[in-house]
Design a protein around this motif. Sequence first.
Motif, PDB file in Angstrom:
ATOM      1  N   CYS A   1     -14.768  13.072   4.478  1.00 40.42           N
ATOM      2  CA  CYS A   1     -14.571  13.163   3.012  1.00 40.42           C
ATOM      3  C   CYS A   1     -15.535  13.139   2.100  1.00 40.42           C
ATOM      4  N   PRO A   2     -16.229  14.304   1.608  1.00 39.52           N
ATOM      5  CA  PRO A   2     -17.367  14.255   1.074  1.00 39.52           C
ATOM      6  C   PRO A   2     -17.495  13.103  -0.376  1.00 39.52           C
ATOM      7  N   VAL A   3     -16.039  12.838  -0.693  1.00 41.89           N
ATOM      8  CA  VAL A   3     -16.278  11.896  -1.931  1.00 41.89           C
ATOM      9  C   VAL A   3     -16.134  10.487  -1.243  1.00 41.89           C
TER      10      VAL A   3
ATOM     11  N   CYS B   1     -10.137  14.001  -5.731  1.00 44.88           N
ATOM     12  CA  CYS B   1     -10.202  14.961  -4.596  1.00 44.88           C
ATOM     13  C   CYS B   1     -10.891  16.174  -5.098  1.00 44.88           C
ATOM     14  N   VAL B   2     -11.844  16.805  -4.526  1.00 41.13           N
ATOM     15  CA  VAL B   2     -12.589  17.825  -4.970  1.00 41.13           C
ATOM     16  C   VAL B   2     -12.096  19.082  -4.440  1.00 41.13           C
ATOM     17  N   GLU B   3     -11.145  19.140  -3.651  1.00 38.62           N
ATOM     18  CA  GLU B   3     -10.387  20.315  -2.822  1.00 38.62           C
ATOM     19  C   GLU B   3     -11.190  21.050  -1.955  1.00 38.62           C
ATOM     20  N   CYS B   4     -12.033  20.330  -1.329  1.00 36.98           N
ATOM     21  CA  CYS B   4     -13.272  20.825  -0.417  1.00 36.98           C
ATOM     22  C   CYS B   4     -12.274  21.454   0.771  1.00 36.98           C
ATOM     23  N   CYS B   5     -11.284  21.070   1.282  1.00 34.62           N
ATOM     24  CA  CYS B   5     -10.572  21.328   2.571  1.00 34.62           C
ATOM     25  C   CYS B   5     -11.019  20.778   3.665  1.00 34.62           C
ATOM     26  N   THR B   6     -12.118  20.031   3.557  1.00 36.65           N
ATOM     27  CA  THR B   6     -12.862  19.324   4.737  1.00 36.65           C
ATOM     28  C   THR B   6     -11.813  18.522   5.579  1.00 36.65           C
ATOM     29  N   CYS B   7     -10.706  17.915   4.711  1.00 35.67           N
ATOM     30  CA  CYS B   7     -10.053  17.151   5.746  1.00 35.67           C
ATOM     31  C   CYS B   7      -9.093  17.800   6.492  1.00 35.67           C
TER      32      CYS B   7
HETATM   33  S1  SF4 Z   1      -9.869  18.027   0.323  1.00 40.49           S
HETATM   34 FE1  SF4 Z   1      -9.968  16.410   1.567  1.00 40.49          FE
HETATM   35  S2  SF4 Z   1     -12.055  16.076   2.239  1.00 40.49           S
HETATM   36 FE2  SF4 Z   1     -11.996  17.232   0.386  1.00 40.49          FE
HETATM   37  S3  SF4 Z   1     -12.433  15.911  -1.198  1.00 40.49           S
HETATM   38 FE3  SF4 Z   1      -9.971  15.974  -0.979  1.00 40.49          FE
HETATM   39  S4  SF4 Z   1      -9.438  14.589   0.159  1.00 40.49           S
HETATM   40 FE4  SF4 Z   1     -11.577  14.553   0.565  1.00 40.49          FE
END
Ligand code: SF4
Length: 445
Positions: free
Chosen positions: A323-325, A358-364
């Motif tokens: 997670c980038p955050v 959560c920046v909603e990057c979808c990485t997780c």
């Molecule tokens: S979408 Fe997932 S990886 Fe991205 S900021 Fe939110 S919790 Fe972290």
Amino acid sequence: MSRYGYFWGCYVQGRLPHIEKSTRAVMQHLGVDCADTEGLTCCPEKTTVANMGHDEWLVTAARNLAIAEDAGVDFLTPCPGCFGTLKGAAAEVASSAAAQGEVNRELRRVGRSYRGTARTAHILEFLHRDFGLSAIGERVTAPLTGMRIAIHYGCHLLKPSADLAVDDPAHPTKFDELVETLGATSVAYEGKLSCCGGLLSRVDDQDAAQAMARRKLRDVAAERADAICLACPACFMQYDTTQFLLQRKGEQIHVPVLYYTELLGLALGLAPDDLGLSSHRIDIQPFLIRWQGQREAIERVRERWDYDLLRKCAECGACAFDCPVTRVDVAFDPNGIIRQLSDGQVDQVLREGEFWRCVECCTCREACFQRYSMMDIFRVAKQLAAERGVTPAGTAEGMAAFRKSGRLVEGSASQRKRLGLPEPAAAGGSELTQLFEWRPERRRP
Ligand code: SF4
Ligand code: SF4
Ligand code: SF4
């Protein structure tokens, strides 16, 4: 599955019949074929009878085992002391033809003989090894989700491990698994594997017995556990009766005590009265009230989230690692938020507002082995927070602008003019207002 015979032991039948009641109720509910056997005596308990003489101890145990053989059953016992004695005596008799011959010479005087075929299992061992965690889990109708349980293994369930072979004595997990199968959380605490000290009461050292009980109960209370759960009648008396004595002396301590079959019975949907819970010296009501509140809290979670999806997260941490955050601020703990929601802590999650980060990057989602989407879970929290009017200032500003004009920001006329751009075409904000009237809608993720 074999046929079983109950071996209650002296303390359960004599002092703690509620353990018998809950064990009978649970075994009947699970459909285990287990019945009473006539003619049994004390197992015999090691710290008293073995100190009278080894032969008395061994022959008494062999006589009990011979009764099981005659009845065609294996023993199931709720007492680790009985378990250790019967299993240890069986191993000793089996160790040599001479030992078996000597024991049977004695038993013949009362018309009995012991062939060495009857086995003994502690209730926990039976439930974990023979009945199985998944079979228990399938029968749980009233999960203990969100309840924090401090497990006390007790010495005699685990040690001497070479004889008992129930679990790793230094890092046991089976009791934890049995409790977590019911939906509860097994709480880590200082001194989890330490002895209860109950035997000290029987050698007239009440002060030391109370000191040992006090220490563990305080360790458990420090972790905000809802109850201590155990599987030994001697340990039960130490934490229930001795705690009661401490309370009478004015000590501020209150830790409800549950034998495992009582906890299991509740999760199987049996009523507290069917489990004999009112017989405890330490009032169990605070536990039951907290549990009821917890179940209502979970229902509130279900109203907005797919609860089964929430519970699907295995807490492996792979997503948080990427997670980038979290990478720039370890205090951002997406798994922790999911755990709080699974435990029913909606108000706390909304109050803390961490999900907004959560920046909603979808990485997780990409990192998760089961493509679990934190983002979708957090979106529901964001919608709920927005409905309650608790949003970060920047988000509130954007929402207000969207409601007003259908756009998040109005362009700067002078900047556009400088760039030779025409006036922006009229926005359709009034139609959006007509469509939505800005009433919050409730959607599942
Ligand atoms: S979408 Fe997932 S990886 Fe991205 S900021 Fe939110 S919790 Fe972290
Ligand atoms: S009294 Fe101590 S030694 Fe005996 S079963 Fe309980 S924890 Fe073990
Ligand atoms: S990777 Fe998936 S299962 Fe593992 S903690 Fe993250 S969401 Fe849960």
